[in-house]
Design a protein around this motif. Structure first.
Motif, PDB file in Angstrom:
ATOM      1  N   VAL A   1      -6.519  -7.097 -18.426  1.00 15.94           N
ATOM      2  CA  VAL A   1      -7.587  -7.947 -17.892  1.00 15.94           C
ATOM      3  C   VAL A   1      -7.736  -7.612 -16.418  1.00 15.94           C
ATOM      4  O   VAL A   1      -6.882  -7.967 -15.609  1.00 15.94           O
ATOM      5  CB  VAL A   1      -7.284  -9.450 -18.063  1.00 15.94           C
ATOM      6  CG1 VAL A   1      -8.466 -10.286 -17.601  1.00 15.94           C
ATOM      7  CG2 VAL A   1      -6.924  -9.779 -19.500  1.00 15.94           C
ATOM      8  N   ASP A   2      -8.796  -6.873 -16.099  1.00 14.98           N
ATOM      9  CA  ASP A   2      -8.994  -6.489 -14.695  1.00 14.98           C
ATOM     10  C   ASP A   2      -9.761  -7.601 -13.988  1.00 14.98           C
ATOM     11  O   ASP A   2     -10.573  -8.287 -14.613  1.00 14.98           O
ATOM     12  CB  ASP A   2      -9.782  -5.179 -14.624  1.00 14.98           C
ATOM     13  CG  ASP A   2      -9.790  -4.619 -13.201  1.00 14.98           C
ATOM     14  OD1 ASP A   2      -8.876  -4.973 -12.424  1.00 14.98           O
ATOM     15  OD2 ASP A   2     -10.697  -3.849 -12.868  1.00 14.98           O
ATOM     16  N   GLU A   3      -9.525  -7.779 -12.704  1.00 15.25           N
ATOM     17  CA  GLU A   3     -10.159  -8.855 -11.923  1.00 15.25           C
ATOM     18  C   GLU A   3      -9.938 -10.186 -12.623  1.00 15.25           C
ATOM     19  O   GLU A   3     -10.873 -10.949 -12.859  1.00 15.25           O
ATOM     20  CB  GLU A   3     -11.661  -8.610 -11.755  1.00 15.25           C
ATOM     21  CG  GLU A   3     -12.050  -7.223 -11.287  1.00 15.25           C
ATOM     22  CD  GLU A   3     -11.848  -6.991  -9.800  1.00 15.25           C
ATOM     23  OE1 GLU A   3     -11.280  -7.884  -9.128  1.00 15.25           O
ATOM     24  OE2 GLU A   3     -12.217  -5.921  -9.313  1.00 15.25           O
ATOM     25  N   GLU A   4      -8.676 -10.426 -12.960  1.00 14.43           N
ATOM     26  CA  GLU A   4      -8.385 -11.583 -13.805  1.00 14.43           C
ATOM     27  C   GLU A   4      -8.813 -12.910 -13.179  1.00 14.43           C
ATOM     28  O   GLU A   4      -8.951 -13.908 -13.871  1.00 14.43           O
ATOM     29  CB  GLU A   4      -6.896 -11.618 -14.161  1.00 14.43           C
ATOM     30  CG  GLU A   4      -5.948 -11.868 -12.978  1.00 14.43           C
ATOM     31  CD  GLU A   4      -5.804 -13.320 -12.604  1.00 14.43           C
ATOM     32  OE1 GLU A   4      -5.914 -14.160 -13.505  1.00 14.43           O
ATOM     33  OE2 GLU A   4      -5.601 -13.613 -11.405  1.00 14.43           O
ATOM     34  N   HIS A   5      -9.054 -12.917 -11.864  1.00 13.23           N
ATOM     35  CA  HIS A   5      -9.420 -14.164 -11.185  1.00 13.23           C
ATOM     36  C   HIS A   5     -10.890 -14.526 -11.390  1.00 13.23           C
ATOM     37  O   HIS A   5     -11.321 -15.600 -10.996  1.00 13.23           O
ATOM     38  CB  HIS A   5      -9.187 -13.996  -9.677  1.00 13.23           C
ATOM     39  CG  HIS A   5     -10.051 -12.918  -9.097  1.00 13.23           C
ATOM     40  ND1 HIS A   5      -9.689 -11.591  -9.128  1.00 13.23           N
ATOM     41  CD2 HIS A   5     -11.280 -12.952  -8.528  1.00 13.23           C
ATOM     42  CE1 HIS A   5     -10.652 -10.861  -8.584  1.00 13.23           C
ATOM     43  NE2 HIS A   5     -11.643 -11.664  -8.219  1.00 13.23           N
ATOM     44  N   GLU A   6     -11.663 -13.629 -11.982  1.00 14.77           N
ATOM     45  CA  GLU A   6     -13.116 -13.834 -12.074  1.00 14.77           C
ATOM     46  C   GLU A   6     -13.484 -15.030 -12.936  1.00 14.77           C
ATOM     47  O   GLU A   6     -13.017 -15.165 -14.067  1.00 14.77           O
ATOM     48  CB  GLU A   6     -13.757 -12.591 -12.698  1.00 14.77           C
ATOM     49  CG  GLU A   6     -14.149 -11.558 -11.703  1.00 14.77           C
ATOM     50  CD  GLU A   6     -15.269 -12.047 -10.801  1.00 14.77           C
ATOM     51  OE1 GLU A   6     -16.200 -12.699 -11.300  1.00 14.77           O
ATOM     52  OE2 GLU A   6     -15.195 -11.755  -9.599  1.00 14.77           O
TER      53      GLU A   6
ATOM     54  N   PRO B   1      -5.323 -12.578  -7.041  1.00 13.22           N
ATOM     55  CA  PRO B   1      -5.116 -13.295  -8.310  1.00 13.22           C
ATOM     56  C   PRO B   1      -5.494 -14.773  -8.203  1.00 13.22           C
ATOM     57  O   PRO B   1      -5.417 -15.362  -7.127  1.00 13.22           O
ATOM     58  CB  PRO B   1      -3.617 -13.158  -8.553  1.00 13.22           C
ATOM     59  CG  PRO B   1      -3.157 -12.029  -7.694  1.00 13.22           C
ATOM     60  CD  PRO B   1      -4.093 -11.984  -6.524  1.00 13.22           C
ATOM     61  N   SER B   2      -5.894 -15.328  -9.331  1.00 13.67           N
ATOM     62  CA  SER B   2      -6.152 -16.762  -9.354  1.00 13.67           C
ATOM     63  C   SER B   2      -4.840 -17.484  -9.066  1.00 13.67           C
ATOM     64  O   SER B   2      -3.758 -16.964  -9.352  1.00 13.67           O
ATOM     65  CB  SER B   2      -6.664 -17.174 -10.734  1.00 13.67           C
ATOM     66  OG  SER B   2      -5.653 -16.936 -11.697  1.00 13.67           O
ATOM     67  N   LEU B   3      -4.945 -18.674  -8.527  1.00 10.71           N
ATOM     68  CA  LEU B   3      -3.712 -19.393  -8.196  1.00 10.71           C
ATOM     69  C   LEU B   3      -2.934 -19.749  -9.459  1.00 10.71           C
ATOM     70  O   LEU B   3      -1.717 -19.875  -9.429  1.00 10.71           O
ATOM     71  CB  LEU B   3      -4.031 -20.636  -7.372  1.00 10.71           C
ATOM     72  CG  LEU B   3      -4.612 -20.341  -5.982  1.00 10.71           C
ATOM     73  CD1 LEU B   3      -4.580 -21.583  -5.108  1.00 10.71           C
ATOM     74  CD2 LEU B   3      -3.871 -19.216  -5.287  1.00 10.71           C
ATOM     75  N   GLU B   4      -3.647 -19.886 -10.581  1.00  7.67           N
ATOM     76  CA  GLU B   4      -2.966 -20.166 -11.848  1.00  7.67           C
ATOM     77  C   GLU B   4      -2.036 -19.000 -12.199  1.00  7.67           C
ATOM     78  O   GLU B   4      -0.868 -19.188 -12.550  1.00  7.67           O
ATOM     79  CB  GLU B   4      -3.988 -20.367 -12.973  1.00  7.67           C
ATOM     80  CG  GLU B   4      -4.787 -21.667 -12.912  1.00  7.67           C
ATOM     81  CD  GLU B   4      -5.952 -21.621 -11.920  1.00  7.67           C
ATOM     82  OE1 GLU B   4      -6.154 -20.569 -11.258  1.00  7.67           O
ATOM     83  OE2 GLU B   4      -6.662 -22.635 -11.802  1.00  7.67           O
ATOM     84  N   THR B   5      -2.576 -17.793 -12.099  1.00  5.35           N
ATOM     85  CA  THR B   5      -1.782 -16.619 -12.443  1.00  5.35           C
ATOM     86  C   THR B   5      -0.657 -16.409 -11.433  1.00  5.35           C
ATOM     87  O   THR B   5       0.474 -16.098 -11.788  1.00  5.35           O
ATOM     88  CB  THR B   5      -2.703 -15.382 -12.503  1.00  5.35           C
ATOM     89  OG1 THR B   5      -3.624 -15.596 -13.571  1.00  5.35           O
ATOM     90  CG2 THR B   5      -1.930 -14.107 -12.733  1.00  5.35           C
ATOM     91  N   TRP B   6      -0.991 -16.638 -10.177  1.00  5.06           N
ATOM     92  CA  TRP B   6       0.033 -16.481  -9.136  1.00  5.06           C
ATOM     93  C   TRP B   6       1.217 -17.400  -9.419  1.00  5.06           C
ATOM     94  O   TRP B   6       2.366 -17.006  -9.363  1.00  5.06           O
ATOM     95  CB  TRP B   6      -0.559 -16.798  -7.771  1.00  5.06           C
ATOM     96  CG  TRP B   6       0.415 -16.554  -6.657  1.00  5.06           C
ATOM     97  CD1 TRP B   6       1.132 -17.492  -5.973  1.00  5.06           C
ATOM     98  CD2 TRP B   6       0.784 -15.285  -6.130  1.00  5.06           C
ATOM     99  NE1 TRP B   6       1.932 -16.875  -5.040  1.00  5.06           N
ATOM    100  CE2 TRP B   6       1.735 -15.523  -5.109  1.00  5.06           C
ATOM    101  CE3 TRP B   6       0.415 -13.974  -6.401  1.00  5.06           C
ATOM    102  CZ2 TRP B   6       2.316 -14.491  -4.373  1.00  5.06           C
ATOM    103  CZ3 TRP B   6       1.001 -12.944  -5.675  1.00  5.06           C
ATOM    104  CH2 TRP B   6       1.928 -13.213  -4.671  1.00  5.06           C
TER     105      TRP B   6
END
Ligand code: ADP
Ligand code: ZN
Length: 785
Positions: free
Chosen positions: A376-381, A416-421
């Motif tokens: 998943v590229d640019e997962e924060h989108e 990265p999205s804060l969720e993923t972080w």
């Protein structure tokens, strides 16, 4: 492929029970004579309605040999007559609590080959539970319409532009008389190499069926009936066009030490058969894509398939080419595909003819047979989140799918999205950092221009930015300017009464588009003529203010008349393929200045760009959404990454009224972790994500009082049974109270963990909205407006 249809079924040598003459088939009545026929199998069927239940039916003897999991079947259902559903279980015995006499028969099987396999059934069942929709709705999201209706394999009705209209359209004489939607619809038809159905055109032109009807009524287009087969039409704009030299496969570059380290971390997982989630946190230009490609090569080499998700906006020919150069059997799934194309891709993926699936959100449901990797590229989108039922987030579904299929999954981003972080911080995802750019290129220097000091600003460009542009252009460099607001003037206000001219249907200020000389609503696309006087107080002069991309373009043309500039936003990029043309002109150096909305911020890689200007970094900063700062940070950081990618160093200028804001200050320092250190603590106390799980309930309807009353009452009911730890935000009007004549109220429910929320909302269906009010349940909402 063959489809079992009614006719074939009747011709088969299996006897089928005939209803007695003069009687309705038994499913229209309570008692069922077919039950006397013993034997058969018991199948669980999910129908594609909001109805959330698995219904039991009996597969009679004649169907026993062919019934399989994942097939669609026709079954009797109450007063609805016969409906279509998915077979989700097959058992020898009926459920114990169900008397056999109550069990009705499956009428027919629609698919000779099941459309989905057992793992997909499991994934969709998880989606239904997690996103609080029905299993049938989740199944419908997974199987594209083109596959469900077997697009391309039977007679269909297609639209054709009449030759005279086409001529007039090409001469542009016709275009003046058409609305934007009508133009887009005709354009979609003229540009397509294959026949399009009404729904194909609506999707491509982003219009409703009403637009098509008007065009038909006006005699500009007509319909034809054609029988198509899947093999007959092969046109895909992502495939190399005839004449375009297929780039010779380039040997991959030698890996940088960071890339090599990333591969070393990934390899055991790529070679294994276990769920393994990774986050690749790599700055723009660190070579993440190269790592994906290498990982996919390894996956394909062992006979497995890979799915690569990218945001729709990044699905540019440049990206696609990069995959096609490395892999032979690639399928690209984007939203412009017709039903037929989508169906064809689905078939080739399901038949194992494809190694790499590259696509936007829904590609996560690609029917691969031996999945070995998901990227998943640019997962924060935020575009990975679907805003209609089922409201799933493709990144999160990707992780779940990887878990169910025991494969690795790589989430990649510079921001990265804060969720993923947080998932990485908690050790749930393994983190791979790539902090430097390839070939030791420096990160560009970012300077912030404090707009509070720019006393004489009349247009979009400060003195500093203007001079920097001259300098970059004089040095034969190229310039990218970001302004995330389209149109000419962003508002029209009455200087006498202070009223802003709004959309007629929404509670939103209308935007002035000069080319079309219209006020356009960016929420519902409705157009209205520019009023000659204030609609509220009739004052004769209105003030037009605020700068959008169209006005910025004019300013640029005046200031830099000898340098070619091009605007890229959804107004200029309406024609499919125009994206490609503009980018090619920029790449070749013919165009010196590229300006546009976030479209230009993503994934572009041009070595000669030496200056990036962010015209207004504050556009999204003050929106009433807890992710406003995060989005601002991401956008500024991403666009700053568009320069300094070649041998020449790059410079970035960011204009802002709030230069101290951590979102802007940290983006200027390329300091993601600095931003996280500021942002994360602000989320903890209010239980905002990633600390809290959020479910957002949005009620909407034309009768404001009725919508408000329903949500108030629902909130009271929910509060009464809320377990400890659950907190309520609202109910309140949404920040945009009215959209398309519908008033909207929302309620956010937050809790540190998901289970209590789910338990509390389990019997939400017991409190359905009244007539003419709709309730949307949004789990892990992305939009708060
Ligand atoms: P990201 O996806 O992190 O932005 P890319 O993979 O697109 O980075 O790489 C940025 C640029 O560097 C691309 O032009 C790419 O072709 C080039 N590149 C990537 N890896 C290498 C390498 N090992 N050696 C030389 N150039 C590389
Ligand atoms: Zn509107």
């Amino acid at each position: 492929m063959s489809v079992v249809n009614r006719d074939q079924d009747q011709e088969s040598d299996q006897p089928r029970p005939q209803p007695r003459p003069g009687r309705q088939p038994s499913w229209f009545e309570g008692e069922d004579e077919a039950q006397t026929e013993r034997g058969g199998l018991f199948v669980g069927v999910v129908v594609d309605r909001a109805l959330d239940a698995v219904l039991t039916y009996r597969a009679p003897q004649r169907l026993v040999a062919s019934i399989q999991l994942g097939q669609r079947v026709r079954v009797p259902l109450g007063r609805n007559g016969v409906v279509t559903g998915y077979c989700v279980s097959v058992d020898l015995l009926p459920p114990e609590d169900l008397p056999p006499s109550k069990i009705k028969d499956v009428v027919e099987i629609l698919d000779a080959v099941p459309l989905i396999d057992a793992r997909m059934l499991e994934l969709t069942r998880w989606m239904a539970g997690y996103y609080m929709c029905s299993w049938g709705q989740a199944l419908d999201a997974v199987v594209p319409a083109g596959v469900r209706n077997q697009a391309g394999t039977r007679v269909g009705t297609f639209l054709v532009v009449r030759p005279e209209a086409r001529q007039a359209f090409d001469d542009e004489t016709l275009q003046k008389t058409l609305t934007a939607k009508q133009t887009a619809a005709i354009e979609a038809l003229c540009r397509s190499d294959e026949l399009l159905t009404v729904s194909d055109v609506c999707r491509r032109a982003k219009c409703g069926a009403g637009v098509i009807k008007t065009l038909r009524d006006d005699g500009l287009i007509h319909t034809v009936k054609r029988r198509l087969s899947l093999a007959a039409s092969r046109s895909d704009d992502s495939e190399p066009a005839a004449g375009e030299p297929t780039a010779a496969p380039k040997p991959p570059p030698a890996m940088t030490p960071e890339q090599a380290a990333a591969m070393a971390a990934l390899t055991p997982a790529l070679d294994g058969d276990a769920f393994a989630p990774f986050v690749i946190f790599g700055v723009t230009g660190s070579g993440k894509t190269e790592v994906y490609l290498t990982a996919i090569e390894r996956t394909v080499a062992r006979g497995r398939e890979a799915i690569v998700l990218v945001p729709e906006i990044s699905l540019t020919p440049q990206t696609i080419r990069r995959f096609r150069r490395r892999f032979r059997r690639v399928a690209v799934l984007h939203s412009h595909l017709s039903d037929v194309e989508r169906h064809r891709h689905w078939q080739s993926i399901a038949q194992g003819e494809i190694d790499v699936v590259v696509g936007a959100r829904s590609a996560i449901f690609a029917p691969t047979r031996r999945l070995g990797l998901i990227v998943v590229d640019e997962e924060h989108e935020s575009t990975f989140k679907q805003e209609t039922v089922p409201r799933y987030h493709a990144r999160d579904v990707a992780v779940k799918r990887a878990q169910l299929e025991n494969t690795p999954v790589l989430l990649g981003s510079a921001t990265p999205s804060l969720e993923t972080w947080r998932n990485a911080e908690l050790g749930r995802y393994a983190r791979i950092s790539m902090p430097s750019r390839v070939e030791g290129r420096p990160m560009p220097a970012v300077e912030i221009i404090d707009l509070r000091n720019e006393k004489h600003l009349t247009g979009g460009l400060s003195e500093t930015l203007r001079l920097a542009m001259h300098q970059a252009l004089d040095d034969d460099g190229q310039v990218i300017l970001l302004l995330n607001r389209r149109g000419y003037n962003t508002f029209v206000i009455c200087p006498k009464c202070g009223q802003v001219v709004k959309c007629r249907h929404c509670d939103v200020a209308a935007t002035y588009h000069k080319n079309r000389h219209m006020l356009i609503c960016h929420t519902c696309d409705a157009e209205r003529a520019c009023p000659p006087a204030c609609p509220s107080c009739q004052a004769p002069v209105l003030h037009y203010g605020g700068i959008g991309t169209e006005r910025l373009e004019r300013e640029i043309r005046m200031e830099f008349p000898f340098h070619e500039s091009r605007r890229m936003d959804s107004d200029t990029m309406r024609r499919h393929g125009s994206h490609e043309v503009t980018l090619a002109a920029f790449k070749s150096g013919e165009v010196k200045i590229l300006l546009g909305t976030q479209m230009i911020a993503k994934g572009l890689d041009f070595p000669n760009v030496t200056l990036v200007g962010v015209v207004d970094a504050d556009v999204a900063l003050h929106l009433p959404d807890f992710r406003a700062a995060e989005r601002t940070f991401q956008l500024v950081a991403q666009v700053a990454g568009r320069t300094g990618r070649g041998n020449r160093p790059g410079r970035v200028l960011v204009q802002s009224f709030c230069p101290e804001h951590p979102a802007i200050a940290n983006a200027a320092r390329h300091d993601y972790e600095g931003f996280v250190r500021y942002e994360l603590p602000t989320r903890e106390a209010p239980l905002a994500s990633p600390y809290g799980r959020i479910v957002r309930l949005v009620a909407r309807g034309r009768d404001e009082a009725r919508v408000e009353k329903y949500l108030d009452e629902l909130t009271k009911t929910l509060r009464a049974k809320a377990p400890p730890g659950v907190r309520f935000w609202g109910p309140s009007p949404t920040p945009i109270l009215k959209i398309r004549e519908e008033f909207r109220f929302h309620l956010q429910i937050r809790c540190a963990s998901a289970a209590p929320l789910r338990a509390m909302l389990r019997d939400l269906p017991l409190h359905p909205p009244p007539n003419k009010v709709d309730l949307a349940v949004d789990v892990d909402p992305i939009s708060m407006l």
